[in-house]
Scaffold this active site. Structure first.
Site, PDB file in Angstrom:
ATOM      1  N   ASP A   1       0.829  -1.205   0.000  1.00 41.60           N
ATOM      2  CA  ASP A   1       0.000   0.000   0.000  1.00 41.60           C
ATOM      3  C   ASP A   1       0.863   1.255   0.000  1.00 41.60           C
ATOM      4  OD1 ASP A   1      -2.512   1.114  -0.079  1.00 41.60           O
ATOM      5  OD2 ASP A   1      -2.673   1.304   2.085  1.00 41.60           O
TER       6      ASP A   1
ATOM      7  N   HIS B   1       2.633   3.578  -9.148  1.00 38.21           N
ATOM      8  CA  HIS B   1       2.539   2.146  -9.435  1.00 38.21           C
ATOM      9  C   HIS B   1       3.825   1.638 -10.101  1.00 38.21           C
ATOM     10  CE1 HIS B   1      -1.484   2.064  -8.052  1.00 38.21           C
ATOM     11  NE2 HIS B   1      -1.996   2.752  -9.056  1.00 38.21           N
TER      12      HIS B   1
ATOM     13  N   LEU C   1      12.256 -20.220  -4.300  1.00 36.20           N
ATOM     14  CA  LEU C   1      11.235 -19.391  -3.647  1.00 36.20           C
ATOM     15  C   LEU C   1       9.969 -19.448  -4.487  1.00 36.20           C
ATOM     16  CD1 LEU C   1      11.511 -15.910  -2.008  1.00 36.20           C
ATOM     17  CD2 LEU C   1       9.899 -16.204  -3.892  1.00 36.20           C
TER      18      LEU C   1
END
Length: 222
Positions: A2, A19, A113
């Protein structure tokens, strides 16, 4: 993740610039997570509520996602990162869906991962969908309703093949879960930081991991 919009606003930039900076933060955090030995990293990239944003912003987010996939796919391969999706990614249109699924297929063999990207995801709808599956099994006589327990519901969730959630981090000073992994976070440790997502980096991730390491996890037992 956020704070992209606020990051841009503080600099007098359009939201899309936030963004883009947020996408760069993803690169930094993913590398740091690999370096730290994190097993699974889940990113809330697009919630089911994000469709309420302007058409322009949604288009920008989708474009960035496609661009990120094209640019980073080779690095995901080099770093041994497996891509997984949760949520209804089919809503993003055939071109982006094809690129997403191609990336998932190409990285399926990687084991260093697992990068889980939540796209068009909402935890309440995930739980409701799991309940519907169990209800249909019971209706068809394949499941005794008395046998429905937490384990059976958990097996119907999108994360059923992933380990338990240990740590949930939310950036930008917000202190709520916002419909993210509600079932999975029942006993997760929560870390809230004022850092805006575009400024979240290896140092910030390591600080959160250190805080997690210092917690005493009791799981309700004492």
């Amino acid at each position: 993740m956020d704070g992209n919009g606020r990051w841009a606003s503080k600099r007098g930039l359009p939201r899309v610039a936030g963004h883009r900076a947020g996408a760069e933060a993803v690169r930094k955090v993913l590398r740091a997570a690999v370096k730290s030995g994190v097993e699974v990293l889940t990113l809330y990239a697009f919630s089911s509520e994000n469709w309420r944003r302007s058409e322009e912003e949604v288009s920008d987010l989708k474009g960035l996602l496609g661009y990120y996939l094209e640019r980073e796919l080779d690095e995901l391969e080099r770093e041994g990162v497996r891509l997984r999706l949760i949520g209804d990614h089919k809503a993003f249109g055939p071109q982006l869906v094809e690129r997403l699924e191609r990336a998932v297929e190409r990285t399926a063999h990687n084991r260093r991962l697992t990068l889980v990207v939540a796209l068009n995801y909402g935890a309440r709808s995930e739980i409701a969908a799991a309940a519907r599956k169990l209800a249909m099994q019971a209706k068809d006589g394949k499941l005794d309703p008395a046998e429905i327990d937490e384990a059976k519901l958990g097996m119907e969730l999108m994360t059923s093949d992933l380990p338990e959630l240990d740590l949930l981090i939310r950036t930008s000073g917000e202190k709520r879960l916002s419909n993210f992994l509600l079932w999975q976070s029942a006993y997760a440790e929560l870390v809230f930081t004022d850092t805006l997502w575009p400024d979240f980096d290896e140092t910030a991730l390591n600080a959160a991991l250190q805080e997690f390491a210092g917690r005493q996890r009791r799981f309700g037992g004492r």
